[in-house]
Design a protein around this motif. Structure first.
Motif, PDB file in Angstrom:
ATOM      1  N   TYR A 242       7.888  -4.317   2.349  1.00 33.37           N
ATOM      2  CA  TYR A 242       7.469  -5.019   3.560  1.00 33.37           C
ATOM      3  C   TYR A 242       8.553  -5.433   4.706  1.00 33.37           C
ATOM      4  CZ  TYR A 242       3.137  -6.697   1.138  1.00 33.37           C
ATOM      5  OH  TYR A 242       2.248  -6.594   0.799  1.00 33.37           O
ATOM      6  N   ARG A 326      -7.471  -6.605   2.487  1.00 37.96           N
ATOM      7  CA  ARG A 326      -6.317  -6.587   1.911  1.00 37.96           C
ATOM      8  C   ARG A 326      -5.303  -7.277   2.889  1.00 37.96           C
ATOM      9  NH1 ARG A 326      -8.155  -4.142  -2.605  1.00 37.96           N
ATOM     10  NH2 ARG A 326      -6.621  -2.586  -3.386  1.00 37.96           N
ATOM     11  N   TRP A 328      -2.870  -9.381   2.450  1.00 39.73           N
ATOM     12  CA  TRP A 328      -1.440  -9.729   2.004  1.00 39.73           C
ATOM     13  C   TRP A 328      -0.819  -8.313   2.480  1.00 39.73           C
ATOM     14  CZ3 TRP A 328      -5.616  -8.945  -1.310  1.00 39.73           C
ATOM     15  CH2 TRP A 328      -5.825  -7.875  -2.047  1.00 39.73           C
ATOM     16  N   LYS A 329      -1.525  -7.367   2.621  1.00 42.19           N
ATOM     17  CA  LYS A 329      -0.873  -6.060   2.957  1.00 42.19           C
ATOM     18  C   LYS A 329      -0.374  -5.991   4.420  1.00 42.19           C
ATOM     19  CE  LYS A 329      -1.590  -3.985  -1.023  1.00 42.19           C
ATOM     20  NZ  LYS A 329      -0.684  -2.556  -1.505  1.00 42.19           N
TER      21      LYS A 329
END
Length: 371
Positions: A242, A326, A328-329
């Motif tokens: 991240y 997605r 949280w991506k």
């Protein structure tokens, strides 16, 4: 010692201008060569010149019953053969007569290698758009064979791998047919299967690739490529990490915050809108500095294309994640150089350094102005 190479050529067009010279490549001595043409267009009628070379002994032609995309089409080609080596070529590259001889000699000289990355030359850019493509870095993989002794993956436009190294690895069918990311996924998985050994770069195995769309601007390709690349973290989580939100991600988060503020704290709407405008200006500044460092001309049109290409690609990545829910991506990045490193928020370059300097200044200015 006899060897064998299967040449796999997926194609939607089967343009004889490119295909016929491939089928007529000089065959190296003591190497069994077979060509597998796979047409990804059920309605395609091969030209008489191509059809005359199909003999089902050395040249095979298969037509997909439906459009499958380049990845699954390559699967259909390479699974038809049994050669020791598989040479991937795009259907629109110009090949030198001795390409097979170069690859065969390399396979004999380096028997321990799992594969070879060939060089893909693009013509000199003649328009602001193709200059932007060159400077922006999105085409660097084409010239990687001239830059490094080995690398984690290569372009399927011109690359050969050992079949035994591949094992049962195939191109994924999860990535959309519009492309992007399937070759990264495939070659990283083959590399992982072979104790993370890189592919040897072979710059002498060089082909010529024409510019797409006659050098005219086209932003669909980077968007689709970004959308396809959004799958890489899911398919290969060990290379994912991240980082701070990029510009499309930041603007999306701000837009969501804007909706909330309209309901609970309307006085903060104007500062947030000012911050969003500042985000866009910082993106312009950071992209220009990085582009100039990479050799871009001080041309407004070229800079505009460089910035737009980056934003379109990043928006494609973001859309690919959001369309699969997605959420949280957001902020996830991918080491396509094969590095396994979970240290987050650490990678820096000129582009990011400029943003790190300007973002705090923007926040301080807005605090001073609105408070």
């Amino acid at each position: 010692m006899n060897s064998s190479i299967d040449v796999v050529i997926p194609s939607f067009r089967l343009n004889e201008k490119y295909i016929l010279p491939m089928l007529r490549l000089r065959k190296p001595a003591n190497v069994n060569i077979k060509f597998y043409l796979v047409a990804d267009n059920p309605s395609l009628v091969p030209s008489p010149a191509i059809q005359s070379m199909v003999n089902n002994g050395e040249v095979f032609l298969f037509v997909n019953p439906q459009n499958l995309g380049s990845g699954l089409t390559r699967n259909n080609g390479m699974h038809q053969g049994s050669g020791e080596w598989i040479l991937f070529l795009d259907d629109d590259v110009v090949v030198p007569d001795n390409l097979l001889e170069i690859y065969a000699e390399a396979a004999l000289r380096y028997p321990e290698e799992i594969g070879f990355i060939g060089l893909v030359h693009l013509p000199p850019p003649h328009t602001a758009f193709t200059r932007a493509l060159t400077v922006g870095g999105s085409l660097d993989i084409f010239s990687i064979a001239a830059q490094k002794p080995s690398f984690a993956w290569g372009a399927t436009a011109n690359m050969m791998i050992r079949r035994s190294a591949m094992g049962n690895v195939s191109f994924t069918g999860k990535i959309p047919k519009t492309g992007g990311g399937e070759e990264v996924d495939f070659f990283l998985k083959v590399r992982e299967r072979n104790s993370y050994r890189n592919y040897k770069c072979l710059p002498e195995a060089a082909v010529q690739h024409p510019w797409w769309n006659n050098e005219r601007p086209n932003f669909k390709k980077p968007f689709y490529y970004g959308k396809g690349n959004s799958w890489l973290g899911d398919l290969n989580p060990r290379y994912a990490y991240y980082d701070f939100p990029n510009t499309p991600e930041t603007l999306l988060l701000c837009a969501l915050a804007l909706v909330v503020l309209l309901l609970v704290k309307p006085a903060w709407v104007l500062p947030l809108l000012a911050f969003m405008a500042g985000v866009v200006m910082i993106e312009l500044a950071a992209s220009i500095v990085q582009a100039l460092k990479r050799g871009a001309r001080a041309s407004a049109q070229e800079m505009l294309y460089i910035i737009t290409l980056r934003l379109v690609y990043e928006t494609g990545v973001l859309w690919g994640k959001l369309s699969r829910y997605r959420f949280w991506k957001i902020g996830e990045r991918f080491h396509d150089d094969g590095i396994i490193n979970k240290v987050y928020f650490y990678r820096s370059n000129t582009y990011k350094i400029v943003k790190w300097v300007l973002y705090p200044l923007l926040v301080l200015y807005l605090l001073q102005y609105f408070l």
